[in-house]
Scaffold this motif. Sequence first.
Motif, PDB file in Angstrom:
ATOM      1  N   ARG A   1      81.303  73.262  24.695  1.00  0.00           N
ATOM      2  CA  ARG A   1      80.144  72.650  25.362  1.00  0.00           C
ATOM      3  C   ARG A   1      80.446  71.230  25.826  1.00  0.00           C
ATOM      4  O   ARG A   1      79.814  70.732  26.756  1.00  0.00           O
TER       5      ARG A   1
ATOM      6  N   GLN B   1      86.412  80.530  25.359  1.00  0.00           N
ATOM      7  CA  GLN B   1      86.415  81.285  24.104  1.00  0.00           C
ATOM      8  C   GLN B   1      87.515  82.337  24.090  1.00  0.00           C
ATOM      9  O   GLN B   1      88.233  82.487  23.099  1.00  0.00           O
TER      10      GLN B   1
ATOM     11  N   ASP C   1      82.160  76.042  19.279  1.00  0.00           N
ATOM     12  CA  ASP C   1      80.984  75.754  20.097  1.00  0.00           C
ATOM     13  C   ASP C   1      80.997  74.317  20.618  1.00  0.00           C
ATOM     14  O   ASP C   1      80.718  74.071  21.794  1.00  0.00           O
TER      15      ASP C   1
ATOM     16  N   GLY D   1      79.482  79.949  16.785  1.00  0.00           N
ATOM     17  CA  GLY D   1      78.986  80.266  18.118  1.00  0.00           C
ATOM     18  C   GLY D   1      79.763  81.349  18.812  1.00  0.00           C
ATOM     19  O   GLY D   1      79.654  81.515  20.031  1.00  0.00           O
TER      20      GLY D   1
ATOM     21  N   LEU E   1      77.760  78.720  30.813  1.00  0.00           N
ATOM     22  CA  LEU E   1      77.987  79.811  29.863  1.00  0.00           C
ATOM     23  C   LEU E   1      79.232  80.604  30.227  1.00  0.00           C
ATOM     24  O   LEU E   1      80.010  81.004  29.349  1.00  0.00           O
TER      25      LEU E   1
ATOM     26  N   PRO F   1      76.238  81.810  21.554  1.00  0.00           N
ATOM     27  CA  PRO F   1      76.321  80.347  21.555  1.00  0.00           C
ATOM     28  C   PRO F   1      75.164  79.737  20.772  1.00  0.00           C
ATOM     29  O   PRO F   1      74.041  80.258  20.791  1.00  0.00           O
TER      30      PRO F   1
ATOM     31  N   ARG G   1      80.855  75.162  13.639  1.00  0.00           N
ATOM     32  CA  ARG G   1      80.552  74.968  15.059  1.00  0.00           C
ATOM     33  C   ARG G   1      81.492  73.940  15.691  1.00  0.00           C
ATOM     34  O   ARG G   1      81.732  73.959  16.897  1.00  0.00           O
TER      35      ARG G   1
ATOM     36  N   TYR H   1      82.104  78.652  29.141  1.00  0.00           N
ATOM     37  CA  TYR H   1      82.116  78.734  27.674  1.00  0.00           C
ATOM     38  C   TYR H   1      82.825  80.018  27.224  1.00  0.00           C
ATOM     39  O   TYR H   1      83.679  79.998  26.325  1.00  0.00           O
TER      40      TYR H   1
END
Length: 267
Positions: free
Chosen positions: A222, A65, A218, A192, A58, A196, A214, A61
Amino acid sequence: MNPYISVLKLRLLNGMQYRAAAFAGVATQFFWGFMYIMIFEAFYQHAIQTPPISFQALVTYIWLQQAFLAFIMLWFRDNELFDLITSGNIAYELCRPCGIYGFWYAKLLAQRLSSATLRSFPILIIAFLLPQPYRMTLPLNVTTFLLFLTSMILGLLLLVAISMFIYISVFITMSPVGSLLVFGVIGEFFAGLTIPIPFMPIWLQNIAYMLPFRLTADFPFRVYSGHIPQNEAIIGILAQLIWLVVLVLLGRFAFNKALRRVVVQGG
């Protein structure tokens, strides 16, 4: 093809000049990145059930982002194009010896590329140097990185194709406010960017998986973290290609229909 490549290069060089604004953006994105990470850290510490994605994945992630925000945010706009539509100066664009859809697509693509180029590297470098558990991690292997890179590029092309519908809608509404609000809120939620997608309820995840949003954010993030296996990543990349072709064809059709409605008055 040459006019589109030329405008891409010119807009890219022009956008690279705004270094001060980019560095200010880097500071802002670090603030938001740390804020999101600390919110989720508190959530993970008090979670009753096992979260659907590891905290380290995360963190990666969120840093991706923030680093590639210019690639994934739908509210990132070109006010010059809005002014061309609402002021009637679209007449000058109609005189260009090339397709307007491709010309505008190239301009929007270059705008996002230049912004991300200036902002992404400082964020990524610092994110890799942070102490645990806030440090960004490397992908599992070279194959995973190549799949991420491919999905990220296709995600960018897909997002520009989606954002073109915002400009097309302004031909009808004559105001970008509503289009930006609707596309921004709905699109970024299902991409997301708010939370997420693995944290969404199953019924909401099913809706997100039916929409293209997505695949712009996202999905590639991922893939990088390894939360999406390589075989599923390849299927997702094929889905990106299909959505890209469909949205570009629909966008060109809608753009041509909108141009037929244009009435330019004056001497």
